[in-house]
Every structure is written in C-alpha cells, then in structure tokens.
Design a protein around this motif. Structure first.
Motif, PDB file in Angstrom:
ATOM      1  N   TYR A  40       0.834  -1.203   0.000  1.00 41.30           N
ATOM      2  CA  TYR A  40       0.000   0.000   0.000  1.00 41.30           C
ATOM      3  C   TYR A  40       0.871   1.256   0.000  1.00 41.30           C
ATOM      4  N   TYR A  41       1.963   1.212   0.736  1.00 43.47           N
ATOM      5  CA  TYR A  41       2.882   2.352   0.742  1.00 43.47           C
ATOM      6  C   TYR A  41       3.498   2.526  -0.648  1.00 43.47           C
ATOM      7  N   GLN A  42       3.876   1.421  -1.267  1.00 46.42           N
ATOM      8  CA  GLN A  42       4.469   1.499  -2.605  1.00 46.42           C
ATOM      9  C   GLN A  42       3.469   2.061  -3.617  1.00 46.42           C
ATOM     10  N   GLU A  43       2.213   1.645  -3.508  1.00 49.63           N
ATOM     11  CA  GLU A  43       1.172   2.193  -4.389  1.00 49.63           C
ATOM     12  C   GLU A  43       0.984   3.687  -4.132  1.00 49.63           C
ATOM     13  N   LEU A  44       0.973   4.070  -2.867  1.00 44.25           N
ATOM     14  CA  LEU A  44       0.840   5.483  -2.510  1.00 44.25           C
ATOM     15  C   LEU A  44       2.002   6.286  -3.079  1.00 44.25           C
ATOM     16  N   LEU A  45       3.206   5.778  -2.936  1.00 44.27           N
ATOM     17  CA  LEU A  45       4.393   6.443  -3.462  1.00 44.27           C
ATOM     18  C   LEU A  45       4.263   6.664  -4.973  1.00 44.27           C
ATOM     19  N   GLN A  46       3.822   5.658  -5.700  1.00 44.34           N
ATOM     20  CA  GLN A  46       3.673   5.787  -7.148  1.00 44.34           C
ATOM     21  C   GLN A  46       2.572   6.781  -7.521  1.00 44.34           C
ATOM     22  N   ALA A  47       1.496   6.802  -6.730  1.00 37.74           N
ATOM     23  CA  ALA A  47       0.417   7.769  -6.982  1.00 37.74           C
ATOM     24  C   ALA A  47       0.927   9.197  -6.804  1.00 37.74           C
ATOM     25  N   VAL A  48       1.786   9.398  -5.818  1.00 39.91           N
ATOM     26  CA  VAL A  48       2.343  10.732  -5.581  1.00 39.91           C
ATOM     27  C   VAL A  48       3.266  11.120  -6.731  1.00 39.91           C
ATOM     28  N   VAL A  49       4.134  10.223  -7.141  1.00 37.24           N
ATOM     29  CA  VAL A  49       5.059  10.510  -8.246  1.00 37.24           C
ATOM     30  C   VAL A  49       4.271  10.906  -9.494  1.00 37.24           C
ATOM     31  N   GLN A  50       3.208  10.204  -9.770  1.00 38.15           N
ATOM     32  CA  GLN A  50       2.389  10.521 -10.941  1.00 38.15           C
ATOM     33  C   GLN A  50       1.743  11.901 -10.822  1.00 38.15           C
ATOM     34  N   ASN A  51       1.543  12.354  -9.604  1.00 35.69           N
ATOM     35  CA  ASN A  51       0.924  13.662  -9.393  1.00 35.69           C
ATOM     36  C   ASN A  51       1.919  14.809  -9.602  1.00 35.69           C
ATOM     37  N   TYR A  52       3.203  14.495  -9.731  1.00 42.87           N
ATOM     38  CA  TYR A  52       4.222  15.511 -10.001  1.00 42.87           C
ATOM     39  C   TYR A  52       4.399  15.710 -11.501  1.00 42.87           C
ATOM     40  N   TYR A  53       3.321  15.664 -12.245  1.00 45.19           N
ATOM     41  CA  TYR A  53       3.375  15.748 -13.705  1.00 45.19           C
ATOM     42  C   TYR A  53       3.990  17.057 -14.191  1.00 45.19           C
ATOM     43  N   GLY A  54       3.988  18.103 -13.391  1.00 46.01           N
ATOM     44  CA  GLY A  54       4.541  19.388 -13.808  1.00 46.01           C
ATOM     45  C   GLY A  54       6.057  19.463 -13.693  1.00 46.01           C
ATOM     46  N   LEU A  55       6.660  18.526 -12.992  1.00 47.52           N
ATOM     47  CA  LEU A  55       8.123  18.509 -12.859  1.00 47.52           C
ATOM     48  C   LEU A  55       8.742  17.799 -14.055  1.00 47.52           C
ATOM     49  N   ASP A  56       9.736  18.403 -14.648  1.00 45.65           N
ATOM     50  CA  ASP A  56      10.405  17.759 -15.779  1.00 45.65           C
ATOM     51  C   ASP A  56      11.643  16.995 -15.316  1.00 45.65           C
ATOM     52  N   TRP A  57      11.607  16.516 -14.082  1.00 45.26           N
ATOM     53  CA  TRP A  57      12.697  15.736 -13.523  1.00 45.26           C
ATOM     54  C   TRP A  57      12.605  14.291 -13.988  1.00 45.26           C
ATOM     55  N   GLU A  58      13.741  13.583 -13.900  1.00 37.16           N
ATOM     56  CA  GLU A  58      13.703  12.152 -14.172  1.00 37.16           C
ATOM     57  C   GLU A  58      12.937  11.462 -13.044  1.00 37.16           C
ATOM     58  N   ASN A  59      12.398  10.311 -13.348  1.00 42.47           N
ATOM     59  CA  ASN A  59      11.508   9.608 -12.428  1.00 42.47           C
ATOM     60  C   ASN A  59      12.164   9.312 -11.079  1.00 42.47           C
ATOM     61  N   GLN A  60      13.435   8.969 -11.081  1.00 41.94           N
ATOM     62  CA  GLN A  60      14.122   8.626  -9.838  1.00 41.94           C
ATOM     63  C   GLN A  60      14.150   9.817  -8.875  1.00 41.94           C
ATOM     64  N   LYS A  61      14.383  11.010  -9.396  1.00 39.62           N
ATOM     65  CA  LYS A  61      14.406  12.202  -8.544  1.00 39.62           C
ATOM     66  C   LYS A  61      13.001  12.518  -8.021  1.00 39.62           C
ATOM     67  N   LYS A  62      11.977  12.300  -8.853  1.00 36.77           N
ATOM     68  CA  LYS A  62      10.598  12.489  -8.399  1.00 36.77           C
ATOM     69  C   LYS A  62      10.272  11.494  -7.279  1.00 36.77           C
ATOM     70  N   GLN A  63      10.741  10.258  -7.441  1.00 40.14           N
ATOM     71  CA  GLN A  63      10.496   9.255  -6.401  1.00 40.14           C
ATOM     72  C   GLN A  63      11.172   9.643  -5.093  1.00 40.14           C
ATOM     73  N   GLN A  64      12.370  10.187  -5.168  1.00 43.80           N
ATOM     74  CA  GLN A  64      13.062  10.602  -3.948  1.00 43.80           C
ATOM     75  C   GLN A  64      12.308  11.736  -3.258  1.00 43.80           C
ATOM     76  N   LEU A  65      11.836  12.707  -4.050  1.00 45.51           N
ATOM     77  CA  LEU A  65      11.040  13.797  -3.491  1.00 45.51           C
ATOM     78  C   LEU A  65       9.774  13.258  -2.842  1.00 45.51           C
ATOM     79  N   ALA A  66       9.065  12.375  -3.536  1.00 42.73           N
ATOM     80  CA  ALA A  66       7.832  11.798  -2.992  1.00 42.73           C
ATOM     81  C   ALA A  66       8.112  11.048  -1.701  1.00 42.73           C
ATOM     82  N   GLN A  67       9.189  10.290  -1.688  1.00 45.90           N
ATOM     83  CA  GLN A  67       9.523   9.534  -0.484  1.00 45.90           C
ATOM     84  C   GLN A  67       9.876  10.473   0.664  1.00 45.90           C
ATOM     85  N   ASP A  68      10.661  11.510   0.404  1.00 45.37           N
ATOM     86  CA  ASP A  68      11.009  12.460   1.460  1.00 45.37           C
ATOM     87  C   ASP A  68       9.761  13.118   2.041  1.00 45.37           C
TER      88      ASP A  68
END
Length: 148
Positions: free
Chosen positions: A72-100
C-alpha cells in the motif's frame, strides 16, 4: 483539527529540512506538499472505499518506517510521483522527493497522533482525523468530514 490542517502546519518545517536539497523556494516546497497530499487523499479514499481501514490506521499511527515495505505504501508512493506531472525531472528524482515528503508527513502524523493521546484503535484514528464513526457507511459524507 483535520488532516489538511495537520499537513499545513508541517509545511514550514519541511521546507527548512528539504528545501535546499531540491533547490525549492518556500512556495515550491508548499506546492509539492499540496500535490503529495492531493495524491495521498485520493489514494486513502480508494483504500477506504475498498474497506482497508486497517491500512489507513497504520499510515496515521505507525510512521513511515513501519509501513515502507507495505504494498500500500508502494502504491501510494507511485500515486504521488504521478501527481508531479509538472516537474520535468527524471523519475528517480521524483520518487526521492515523494519519499522524502511522505516520510516527513507520515512521521509528523504519527507524532501528532501520539501527542494527542488518541487510542490506537480505529476509533482513535477516526477521532484524530475528524471522522465520525457513525458515517463510515456513507462514503460521500465521510470524505467531506475526513478531508474538509
């Protein structure tokens, strides 16, 4: 106090801890916390509608480290990353931001829950989040109180 109010109270502290790491101005930190919360609310609604109240309880009371291995946490993390659609960052950096942000929010909620002296059962979590136990069967009303 509702979930959004708890998160709003945490925003300045998030920026102090992580703003420099991501090169954010204060308003950018706040915006990304809002995006994270929006995705989390939608995900929590999905859990609630499928009867996963125990998972919501764990997120509110145990902090991030206790649930990071949960699907469930992993699904939540992915949902958050997908919500950062305005960031032109690579996915790994978006995941780090979401996790932080998620770790910061979940640990902050855990601290506030414990400091508030709420019981560790579903009733305590519902009281903490401002949900009336009598309306759990009324999904529309529940979410209005839950996130209002």
């Amino acid at each position: 106090m509702k979930l959004k109010e708890y998160i709003d109270d945490m925003k300045p502290d998030f920026h102090k801890l992580y703003g420099g790491k991501y090169g954010f101005e204060s308003f950018q930190s706040e915006a990304h916390m809002d995006l994270t919360m929006d995705a989390a609310v939608k995900y929590i609604q999905k859990l609630a509608m499928s009867g996963k109240l125990k998972e919501i309880q764990n997120m509110a009371t145990q902090g991030a480290s206790a649930i990071q291995d949960s699907p469930y946490y992993q699904e939540l993390l992915q949902a958050v990353v997908q919500n950062y659609y305005g960031l032109d960052w690579e996915n790994q950096k978006k995941q780090q931001l979401a996790q932080d942000i998620l770790v910061f929010m979940l640990d902050g909620l855990k601290h506030r829950f414990q400091a508030g002296g709420y019981s560790m059962d579903q009733k305590g979590v519902m009281d903490f989040l401002g949900i009336d136990m009598g309306i759990l069967g009324k999904v529309g009303g529940m979410f209005g109180k839950f996130f209002g």
